[in-house]
Design a protein around this motif. Structure first.
Motif, PDB file in Angstrom:
ATOM      1  N   VAL A   1     -10.363   1.304  -2.971  1.00  0.00           N
ATOM      2  CA  VAL A   1      -9.008   0.863  -2.640  1.00  0.00           C
ATOM      3  C   VAL A   1      -8.019   1.359  -3.682  1.00  0.00           C
ATOM      4  N   GLY A   2      -8.480   1.501  -4.911  1.00  0.00           N
ATOM      5  CA  GLY A   2      -7.604   1.973  -5.984  1.00  0.00           C
ATOM      6  C   GLY A   2      -7.008   3.335  -5.699  1.00  0.00           C
TER       7      GLY A   2
ATOM      8  N   GLU B   1      -0.611   2.598  -8.073  1.00  0.00           N
ATOM      9  CA  GLU B   1      -1.275   2.084  -9.272  1.00  0.00           C
ATOM     10  C   GLU B   1      -0.769   0.713  -9.715  1.00  0.00           C
TER      11      GLU B   1
ATOM     12  N   PHE C   1      -2.238  -1.858  -7.354  1.00  0.00           N
ATOM     13  CA  PHE C   1      -3.679  -2.002  -7.503  1.00  0.00           C
ATOM     14  C   PHE C   1      -4.020  -2.808  -8.758  1.00  0.00           C
TER      15      PHE C   1
ATOM     16  N   LEU D   1      -3.902   2.609  -2.969  1.00  0.00           N
ATOM     17  CA  LEU D   1      -2.769   1.747  -3.305  1.00  0.00           C
ATOM     18  C   LEU D   1      -2.013   2.352  -4.476  1.00  0.00           C
TER      19      LEU D   1
ATOM     20  N   GLN E   1      -6.343  -6.019  -8.445  1.00  0.00           N
ATOM     21  CA  GLN E   1      -7.629  -6.058  -9.148  1.00  0.00           C
ATOM     22  C   GLN E   1      -7.716  -7.286 -10.055  1.00  0.00           C
TER      23      GLN E   1
ATOM     24  N   HIS F   1       0.830  -1.210   0.000  1.00  0.00           N
ATOM     25  CA  HIS F   1       0.000   0.000   0.000  1.00  0.00           C
ATOM     26  C   HIS F   1       0.864   1.260   0.000  1.00  0.00           C
TER      27      HIS F   1
END
Length: 413
Positions: free
Chosen positions: A230-231, A236, A239, A234, A243, A14
């Motif tokens: 959450v995007g 990129e 994420f 975190l 995802q 994160h």
């Protein structure tokens, strides 16, 4: 060559982790960053949310140069063994100059003082510790109170360097264990701490404008249908990988261990239970007596906890039973690469020249490189990762890949 080490779980990676990597590059001016990262199971006695190779790729995409696996015997252990295993792994490379970790404290002066006392265990401290244990306190609580009160016995100029929060905050406690390991190994690595930003370690809700804790992210992800909140919290690259994994169902939670653990509990005698790491005869008896109340991994750990036994301690014990972990060694016996940046070749060359630990790049070659004791360590870790893989395959329908078939992550820009 200036090399900094990090011991981490990245469960998941994160913004706080990215902040640490930027600090190491910009403030510490490090040429390379080496990560000792938990494998498929983590310190709170649970599976990692994402497979270790995905978490390693997250770290590499966000600036790490080399990711090594912290074997499950350390990664699922208490703070003392987790820290000692990670420090011994980084120290064994022979190239790491400093260990950087986050803390609520923000400086290492008090941590090093506490570490020296815990390593030396003066008589006054031992007396205080036994007093609090006899009062029924859990070991972590008793140790914290004993150390705090022992520090008050020291000259005023000394104990004034220690903040009241030093022994009550989780990252501070882990930082002290890192310092203890560095001192006990006579390591040349220097401890460097970065003041933790954002939500509290145990905070389980996402707060807009705040750096979230990994606990909050995991809690949200296990219930969310829309991952976009959450995007925003975190990096990129991390994420994108998270995802993709969630869309495929390629993640693991405590709930996925429910049936496996129930079978293991039903088929194990009290003696077999007590032979596992962190599982005392008293806890083994409690487990056997409470089996009718079993509904799931997390629920049963909560049910079993007492004033003396924390839920995390019980989760570790249950996980060790499931993974057949009998003991936790003090030091790492090998160094397994999970992934590296392609342009970090000079770092790998220096490690090969200076490391006191066998460097594993191909699992098929491991048995030729390791002693019988370290082969046993690797075999247990392999079995644990195969259990994790089997859960993933059951959830996603994909074909099983044995641990020996998994490739190192090589990241290029």
């Amino acid at each position: 060559m200036n090399v900094t080490g990090i011991i981490a779980e990245y469960n998941p990676f994160h913004m706080g982790h990215l902040h640490q990597i930027k600090y190491i590059k910009e403030t510490l001016q490090s040429d390379y960053i080496v990560i000792a990262m938990s494998g498929d199971f983590v310190q709170r006695g649970a599976p990692g949310l994402l497979p270790k190779h995905i978490r390693a790729e997250m770290a590499l995409r966000c600036g790490a140069d080399l990711v090594l696996e912290l074997p499950v015997q350390f990664s699922s252990a208490s703070a003392e063994f987790f820290a000692h295993g990670g420090v011994s792994l980084l120290n064994g490379l022979g190239v790491v100059d400093q260990l950087c970790f986050g803390s609520e404290e923000g400086n290492t002066e008090g941590m090093l003082l506490a570490a020296r006392i815990l390593n030396q265990e003066p008589a006054e401290y031992q007396t205080l510790l036994q007093t609090y244990l006899k009062q029924g306190m859990s070991f972590p609580a008793a140790r914290s109170k004993a150390l705090n009160n022992y520090l008050l016995l020291l000259p005023g100029s000394t104990h004034q360097t220690v903040s009241p929060e030093l022994l009550s905050s989780p990252n501070n406690i882990l930082g002290i264990e890192y310092c203890r390991a560095i001192l006990s190994l006579n390591s040349h690595m220097k401890p460097v701490t970065l003041k933790r930003k954002g939500n509290d370690y145990h905070e389980n809700t996402l707060s807009k404008g705040q750096l979230p804790s990994a606990s909050a992210i995991r809690s949200f992800l296990q219930k969310a249908k829309d991952l976009s909140p959450v995007g925003e919290m975190l990096p990129e690259p991390a994420f994108e990988l998270l995802q993709k994994a969630f869309l495929q169902g390629a993640y693991v939670t405590e709930d996925d261990l429910d049936l496996l653990l129930h079978y293991k509990l039903l088929s194990s005698s009290a003696e077999e239970l007590a032979a596992c790491a962190d599982l005392s005869p008293q806890l083994a008896d409690r487990i056997r007596n409470q089996l009718n109340h079993y509904q799931g991994f997390a629920q049963f750990a909560e049910h079993l906890k007492t004033k003396e036994l924390t839920r995390t301690r019980i989760q570790r014990a249950l996980l060790h039973l499931l993974l057949n972990i009998k003991e936790t060694p003090r030091e790492a016996g090998y160094c397994r690469i999970l992934g590296f940046r392609k342009d970090s070749a000079p770092l790998l060359s220096e490690i090969k020249k200076n490391s006191s630990l066998p460097l594993i790049t191909k699992m098929a070659d491991a048995k030729e490189l390791l002693s019988p004791k370290d082969r046993k360590l690797l075999d247990t870790n392999t079995e644990a990762s195969n259990i994790y893989e089997s859960i993933l395959c059951h959830k996603t329908g994909r074909a099983f890949r044995h641990e020996y078939q998994k490739q190192i992550v090589i990241f290029t820009y």
